[in-house]
Design an enzyme around this catalytic site. Sequence first.
Site, PDB file in Angstrom:
ATOM      1  N   CYS A  42       4.971   4.492  -4.088  1.00 44.10           N
ATOM      2  CA  CYS A  42       4.840   3.743  -5.346  1.00 44.10           C
ATOM      3  C   CYS A  42       3.660   4.252  -6.162  1.00 44.10           C
ATOM      4  O   CYS A  42       3.765   4.418  -7.385  1.00 44.10           O
ATOM      5  CB  CYS A  42       4.692   2.249  -5.058  1.00 44.10           C
TER       6      CYS A  42
ATOM      7  N   GLN B  23       0.829  -1.207   0.000  1.00 41.80           N
ATOM      8  CA  GLN B  23       0.000   0.000   0.000  1.00 41.80           C
ATOM      9  C   GLN B  23       0.867   1.263   0.000  1.00 41.80           C
ATOM     10  O   GLN B  23       0.483   2.298   0.530  1.00 41.80           O
ATOM     11  CB  GLN B  23      -0.935  -0.005   1.207  1.00 41.80           C
ATOM     12  N   SER B  24       2.035   1.173  -0.607  1.00 43.82           N
ATOM     13  CA  SER B  24       2.973   2.292  -0.616  1.00 43.82           C
ATOM     14  C   SER B  24       2.411   3.538  -1.295  1.00 43.82           C
ATOM     15  O   SER B  24       2.025   3.504  -2.464  1.00 43.82           O
ATOM     16  CB  SER B  24       4.259   1.861  -1.337  1.00 43.82           C
ATOM     17  N   ASN B  25       2.401   4.650  -0.555  1.00 51.56           N
ATOM     18  CA  ASN B  25       2.012   5.940  -1.137  1.00 51.56           C
ATOM     19  C   ASN B  25       3.048   6.385  -2.169  1.00 51.56           C
ATOM     20  O   ASN B  25       2.701   6.966  -3.204  1.00 51.56           O
ATOM     21  CB  ASN B  25       1.912   7.004  -0.037  1.00 51.56           C
TER      22      ASN B  25
END
Length: 329
Positions: free
Chosen positions: A78, A74-76
């Site tokens: 990325c 859930q990387s912001n």
Amino acid sequence: MNKIPPKLNIANLPTRIEKLERLSKELQGPNIFIKRDDETGTEISGNKVRKLEFSVQEALNLGCDVLITCGGIQSNHCRATAAVATKLGLKSLLVLRGSDEGSYDGNLFLNKLLGADIKFITSEEYKNNRLSIMEDLKLSYENKGYKPYIIPEGASNGIGTFGYFNAMKEIISQEKELGLHFDKIIVAVGSGGTHAGLLLSQKILNHNCEIIGFNVCDDEEYFKNRIYNILEESKSIFKTETNISKKEIHIIDGYVGQGYGLCSPENLAFIMDLAKLEGLILDPVYTGKAMFGLAQEIRKGTFNKKENILFIHTGGVFGLYPQKDLFLF
């Protein structure tokens, strides 16, 4: 005169500063303000785009056409990288810690919507081999005729950290406009680049304030070393002799909970209460932990009741949706 590197202009800047009147009153001081870096954009919202403006400009200067980066599922960062790449007509390849279980939500859903290529790896692979995995993927894309550019986790490296070098200058200008001075600037620390940029700028500009980070994973020692290394890399780019020791890197530990992306019931309840109190949405990975930690430290008497504190909202709202079932309404 020292010059920072060139950058793109894709974020909505400057971001506004507002006072959290009711939270300040509830905690009986200090005066808590918030800088809305969650409003830097929609697809590119949050602190990551400030750093990407520098990283991606360097990629373009090198003639690159694929952005490779990594992060949690859930990387912001990325998601912001995928959005910037698509906006500029580039490809993106995201190396994500997690598995493809066929259920797409939050940032992962947006990554797919934005057309990013995705490679899922295990937590062990991510911890020990993510750089070599990205290097192998870079070679693979080069063999297909592309020219890839690798951006590290969070764009937290020497070039990326200039995003928050500029943000500190922005804050100083806003202090003059608002007619006040911030004694402390608070930020969540997940990869170290935001904290490093603020600290480097604060030192070079000789601005009288303290930068304090609340780590959301790992521990204080890890981030002091991480931030110090980023600062050394940034200093070599900026060609400054300004010395910043590890002792000057202030991290308040103790609010990681069970680990990265894992939020305690008390922390989740705090996020809900603050939303109802201030109409302010924090995320359970970064800002929710940092603001919860700040509130707890204020109650402990760590901060002077008469101080002005600026909390930087680094975004992350899309990370709420995969954890929505954990909130007790």
